[in-house]
Scaffold this motif. Structure first.
Motif, PDB file in Angstrom:
ATOM      1  N   ALA A  76     -13.328  -9.912  20.777  1.00 47.30           N
ATOM      2  CA  ALA A  76     -11.910  -9.634  20.465  1.00 47.30           C
ATOM      3  C   ALA A  76     -11.793  -8.562  21.477  1.00 47.30           C
ATOM      4  O   ALA A  76     -10.986  -8.568  21.943  1.00 47.30           O
ATOM      5  CB  ALA A  76     -11.803  -9.019  18.933  1.00 47.30           C
ATOM      6  N   VAL A  77     -12.658  -7.124  21.867  1.00 43.20           N
ATOM      7  CA  VAL A  77     -12.612  -6.474  23.186  1.00 43.20           C
ATOM      8  C   VAL A  77     -12.286  -7.124  24.231  1.00 43.20           C
ATOM      9  O   VAL A  77     -11.596  -6.704  25.275  1.00 43.20           O
ATOM     10  CB  VAL A  77     -13.692  -5.481  22.403  1.00 43.20           C
ATOM     11  CG1 VAL A  77     -13.587  -4.890  24.169  1.00 43.20           C
ATOM     12  CG2 VAL A  77     -13.517  -5.158  21.494  1.00 43.20           C
ATOM     13  N   ARG A  78     -13.249  -8.151  24.275  1.00 47.64           N
ATOM     14  CA  ARG A  78     -13.156  -8.516  25.673  1.00 47.64           C
ATOM     15  C   ARG A  78     -12.103  -9.000  25.820  1.00 47.64           C
ATOM     16  O   ARG A  78     -11.685  -9.917  26.706  1.00 47.64           O
ATOM     17  CB  ARG A  78     -14.410  -9.700  26.147  1.00 47.64           C
ATOM     18  CG  ARG A  78     -15.033  -9.287  26.233  1.00 47.64           C
ATOM     19  CD  ARG A  78     -16.858 -10.328  26.449  1.00 47.64           C
ATOM     20  NE  ARG A  78     -17.075 -11.252  26.005  1.00 47.64           N
ATOM     21  CZ  ARG A  78     -18.028 -11.267  24.825  1.00 47.64           C
ATOM     22  NH1 ARG A  78     -18.825 -10.015  24.676  1.00 47.64           N
ATOM     23  NH2 ARG A  78     -18.688 -12.196  23.637  1.00 47.64           N
ATOM     24  N   LEU A  79     -11.285 -10.414  25.005  1.00 49.50           N
ATOM     25  CA  LEU A  79     -10.122 -10.885  24.533  1.00 49.50           C
ATOM     26  C   LEU A  79      -8.622  -9.545  24.762  1.00 49.50           C
ATOM     27  O   LEU A  79      -7.394 -10.167  24.940  1.00 49.50           O
ATOM     28  CB  LEU A  79      -9.475 -10.904  23.269  1.00 49.50           C
ATOM     29  CG  LEU A  79      -8.700 -12.132  23.311  1.00 49.50           C
ATOM     30  CD1 LEU A  79      -8.462 -14.254  24.484  1.00 49.50           C
ATOM     31  CD2 LEU A  79      -8.704 -13.310  22.138  1.00 49.50           C
ATOM     32  N   ASP A  80      -9.358  -8.249  24.747  1.00 47.53           N
ATOM     33  CA  ASP A  80      -8.379  -7.305  25.451  1.00 47.53           C
ATOM     34  C   ASP A  80      -7.200  -7.331  24.163  1.00 47.53           C
ATOM     35  O   ASP A  80      -6.276  -6.652  24.300  1.00 47.53           O
ATOM     36  CB  ASP A  80      -7.802  -7.045  26.181  1.00 47.53           C
ATOM     37  CG  ASP A  80      -7.243  -6.140  27.166  1.00 47.53           C
ATOM     38  OD1 ASP A  80      -7.671  -4.908  26.646  1.00 47.53           O
ATOM     39  OD2 ASP A  80      -6.353  -6.555  28.066  1.00 47.53           O
ATOM     40  N   VAL A  81      -8.144  -7.075  22.900  1.00 46.39           N
ATOM     41  CA  VAL A  81      -6.744  -6.645  22.058  1.00 46.39           C
ATOM     42  C   VAL A  81      -7.137  -5.323  21.809  1.00 46.39           C
ATOM     43  O   VAL A  81      -8.030  -4.670  21.321  1.00 46.39           O
ATOM     44  CB  VAL A  81      -7.221  -7.534  20.428  1.00 46.39           C
ATOM     45  CG1 VAL A  81      -7.351  -9.438  20.764  1.00 46.39           C
ATOM     46  CG2 VAL A  81      -8.761  -6.814  19.364  1.00 46.39           C
ATOM     47  N   GLN A  82      -6.090  -4.601  21.019  1.00 46.34           N
ATOM     48  CA  GLN A  82      -5.715  -3.169  20.549  1.00 46.34           C
ATOM     49  C   GLN A  82      -6.040  -2.898  18.837  1.00 46.34           C
ATOM     50  O   GLN A  82      -6.017  -1.831  19.149  1.00 46.34           O
ATOM     51  CB  GLN A  82      -4.392  -2.443  20.810  1.00 46.34           C
ATOM     52  CG  GLN A  82      -4.442  -2.427  22.352  1.00 46.34           C
ATOM     53  CD  GLN A  82      -4.577  -3.380  23.538  1.00 46.34           C
ATOM     54  OE1 GLN A  82      -3.494  -4.735  22.863  1.00 46.34           O
ATOM     55  NE2 GLN A  82      -4.545  -3.751  24.442  1.00 46.34           N
ATOM     56  N   MET A  83      -6.085  -3.616  18.276  1.00 48.09           N
ATOM     57  CA  MET A  83      -6.285  -3.832  16.847  1.00 48.09           C
ATOM     58  C   MET A  83      -7.315  -5.219  16.319  1.00 48.09           C
ATOM     59  O   MET A  83      -6.613  -5.967  16.644  1.00 48.09           O
ATOM     60  CB  MET A  83      -5.308  -3.962  15.863  1.00 48.09           C
ATOM     61  CG  MET A  83      -4.049  -1.899  16.135  1.00 48.09           C
ATOM     62  SD  MET A  83      -2.884  -1.622  14.800  1.00 48.09           S
ATOM     63  CE  MET A  83      -2.002  -0.059  15.993  1.00 48.09           C
ATOM     64  N   LEU A  84      -8.146  -5.079  15.299  1.00 47.17           N
ATOM     65  CA  LEU A  84      -9.159  -6.487  14.612  1.00 47.17           C
ATOM     66  C   LEU A  84      -8.557  -5.567  12.840  1.00 47.17           C
ATOM     67  O   LEU A  84      -9.100  -4.146  12.755  1.00 47.17           O
ATOM     68  CB  LEU A  84      -9.664  -6.625  15.744  1.00 47.17           C
ATOM     69  CG  LEU A  84     -10.780  -5.679  15.589  1.00 47.17           C
ATOM     70  CD1 LEU A  84     -11.411  -5.795  14.669  1.00 47.17           C
ATOM     71  CD2 LEU A  84     -11.319  -5.959  17.104  1.00 47.17           C
TER      72      LEU A  84
END
Ligand code: C5P
Length: 237
Positions: A76-84
């Motif tokens: 998810a970080v590689r997908l560049d999301v700001q919250m999960l």
């Protein structure tokens, strides 16, 4: 001032989601992509949302062994999301693994780590449903217990119902970010959300972010609805 409004893109298709996101963007701080949209449209929709400059909250509520959750968070970080989101009931080792994966993967990419949010007790669960699981049957006590565990495990934010904000603010470090769905302005048709607060009341109670779905995407004029809810949230700050 940046907007604390997160619009839930609970829409049937990626094109409808992107269309809404583009229209309401000036009043919105982030867009929430949940399980239905992610399963049907995949990571490409998240990339397309990010290309518009929008922040993305990937609400997949991970709950698995620590190694698996850490790998999902890294992706998810590689997908560049700001919250999960992760389920606090996955335990302290799982939450620590999620936070560490967020920090380390972001550092390796030279990015700011996303906010890993803990989900305590699902608002669909009551004391009878909790009792079935064999643990603490009191919903408030279980929410408080999991919230403290999340803070002790290094999480920097939680998802909570509007009616939990005041209690959680009183027991958690002040830096904890509280993300709150169940926001209603009073002008919508009644629906399945029972425990609601208005945007200004929720901000005044201590919410950091407000998750808003139907009051914006189902409004006759979504842009005007987003503008009003943003304005009300700023009043409550
Ligand atoms: O349309 P509405 O404003 O009720 O949308 C709220 C959003 O927040 C939905 O995506 C819903 O799944 C989510 N949510 C919630 N209650 C929770 C956790 C998430 O309503 N406890």
């Amino acid at each position: 001032m940046s907007s604390p409004i997160i619009v839930a893109l609970d829409l049937p298709s990626g094109s409808a989601a992107l269309d809404l996101a583009t229209r309401v963007a000036p009043h919105v701080g982030a867009f929430k992509v949940g399980k239905e949209l992610f399963v049907s449209e995949g990571p490409d929709l998240v990339r397309r949302l990010r290309q518009t400059g929008a922040a993305v909250f990937l609400d997949l509520k991970f709950h698995d062994i620590p190694n698996t959750v850490a790998k999902a968070v890294a992706a998810a970080v590689r997908l560049d999301v700001q919250m999960l989101t992760v389920h606090c009931s996955g335990g302290s080792a799982m939450m620590r693994a999620a936070e560490t994966a967020a920090q380390e993967t972001a550092a390796s990419l030279g990015r700011k780590p996303p906010l890993v949010l803990g989900v305590t007790v699902l608002t669909s669960m009551d004391s009878a449903a909790l009792a079935e699981l064999g643990g603490e049957p009191d919903v408030t006590r279980q929410v408080e217990r999991l919230a403290r565990l999340a803070a002790d495990s290094g999480l920097r934010g939680l998802v909570c119902s509007p009616l939990e904000i005041t209690t959680l603010r009183s027991i958690l470090p002040s830096t904890m970010q509280l993300v709150t769905p169940g926001i209603r302005t009073g002008s919508e048709k009644s629906d399945d959300q029972k425990r609601t607060l208005g945007p200004s009341e929720a901000m005044a109670a201590g919410a950091s972010w407000l998750v808003v779905g139907r009051p914006i995407y189902a409004a006759a004029d979504p842009i005007e609805a987003a503008r009003r809810i943003h304005a009300a949230s700023v009043e409550g700050r």
